[in-house]
Design an enzyme around this catalytic site. Structure first.
Site, PDB file in Angstrom:
ATOM      1  N   GLU A   1      39.320  40.073  49.603  1.00 49.73           N
ATOM      2  CA  GLU A   1      40.462  40.817  49.069  1.00 49.73           C
ATOM      3  C   GLU A   1      41.766  40.392  49.736  1.00 49.73           C
ATOM      4  OE1 GLU A   1      38.181  44.944  47.849  1.00 49.73           O
ATOM      5  OE2 GLU A   1      39.541  44.976  49.556  1.00 49.73           O
TER       6      GLU A   1
ATOM      7  N   CYS B   1      36.791  36.493  43.923  1.00 49.65           N
ATOM      8  CA  CYS B   1      35.485  37.083  43.640  1.00 49.65           C
ATOM      9  C   CYS B   1      34.382  36.295  44.336  1.00 49.65           C
ATOM     10  CB  CYS B   1      35.219  37.082  42.136  1.00 49.65           C
ATOM     11  SG  CYS B   1      36.349  38.108  41.183  1.00 49.65           S
TER      12      CYS B   1
ATOM     13  N   GLU C   1      31.497  35.339  43.124  1.00 47.56           N
ATOM     14  CA  GLU C   1      30.964  34.273  42.272  1.00 47.56           C
ATOM     15  C   GLU C   1      31.853  33.032  42.330  1.00 47.56           C
ATOM     16  OE1 GLU C   1      30.007  38.291  40.377  1.00 47.56           O
ATOM     17  OE2 GLU C   1      31.715  37.371  41.368  1.00 47.56           O
TER      18      GLU C   1
ATOM     19  N   CYS D   1      32.896  39.788  36.723  1.00 44.15           N
ATOM     20  CA  CYS D   1      34.080  40.065  35.906  1.00 44.15           C
ATOM     21  C   CYS D   1      34.184  39.009  34.804  1.00 44.15           C
ATOM     22  CB  CYS D   1      35.332  40.077  36.774  1.00 44.15           C
ATOM     23  SG  CYS D   1      35.850  38.441  37.364  1.00 44.15           S
TER      24      CYS D   1
END
Length: 131
Positions: free
Chosen positions: A41, A50, A52, A83
Site C-alpha cells: 500500500e 496488488c 498478483e 481486482c
C-alpha cells in the site's frame, strides 16, 4: 512448498498499514518455478501494488512470461478474487484454462480459472488490423 504455501508465506510480509488487508499471491511459471508477491500500500491509495501484480512482475523479471497456475490468499470470510486490473494481468500471461485457487487464511477455498474470472478478455486478437 505448494503454491498456496507460497501465497500464505508472502502474505505475512504484505505492507498494508492503511487497510490492514494483507494479500499474498503466487504464480507458477511454465518452468515450474514459483513467484510470490504481496500487496504494497501507499498513503496515496491508487499508487499501491496488488499481490498478483507483484508476483507477475517477479516472474517476468526472472525471465519467464507464461504462468500455468495461480493462488491468492487473504484474511477474509470468503475467498477474494483478483481486482479487474489483475485479472487482465493474469490473462496476459496465462491461458483461459489456467487454474486459479482463491483461499482464506481459515481454509476456505474456491477453484476457478482465468477464463472464468475474466470472460470476454481483451487480448492480442483485438489488435489485429490496427494501423
Amino acid at each position: 512448498m505448494t503454491l498456496l504455501d507460497a501465497a500464505r508465506e508472502v502474505r505475512e510480509r504484505a505492507y498494508a498499514p492503511y487497510s490492514k488487508f494483507k494479500v499474498g499471491a503466487a504464480v507458477r511459471g511454465v518452468s515450474g518455478r514459483i513467484y510470490a508477491g504481496c500487496n504494497v500500500e501507499n498513503v496515496a491509495y491508487p499508487e499501491g501494488t496488488c499481490a498478483e501484480a507483484g508476483a507477475i512482475a517477479l516472474m517476468v523479471a526472472s525471465g519467464e512470461t507464461e504462468l500455468v497456475e495461480v493462488a491468492v490468499m487473504a484474511d477474509s470470510p470468503t475467498p477474494v478474487p483478483p481486482c479487474g486490473g489483475c485479472r487482465q494481468k493474469l490473462a496476459e500471461f496465462g491461458r483461459a484454462d489456467t487454474p486459479v485457487l482463491l483461499a482464506t487464511v481459515r481454509g476456505a477455498e474456491l477453484a476457478t480459472t482465468i477464463g472464468e474470472l475474466l470472460p470476454g478478455r481483451f487480448d492480442i486478437s483485438h489488435l489485429s488490423g490496427t494501423e
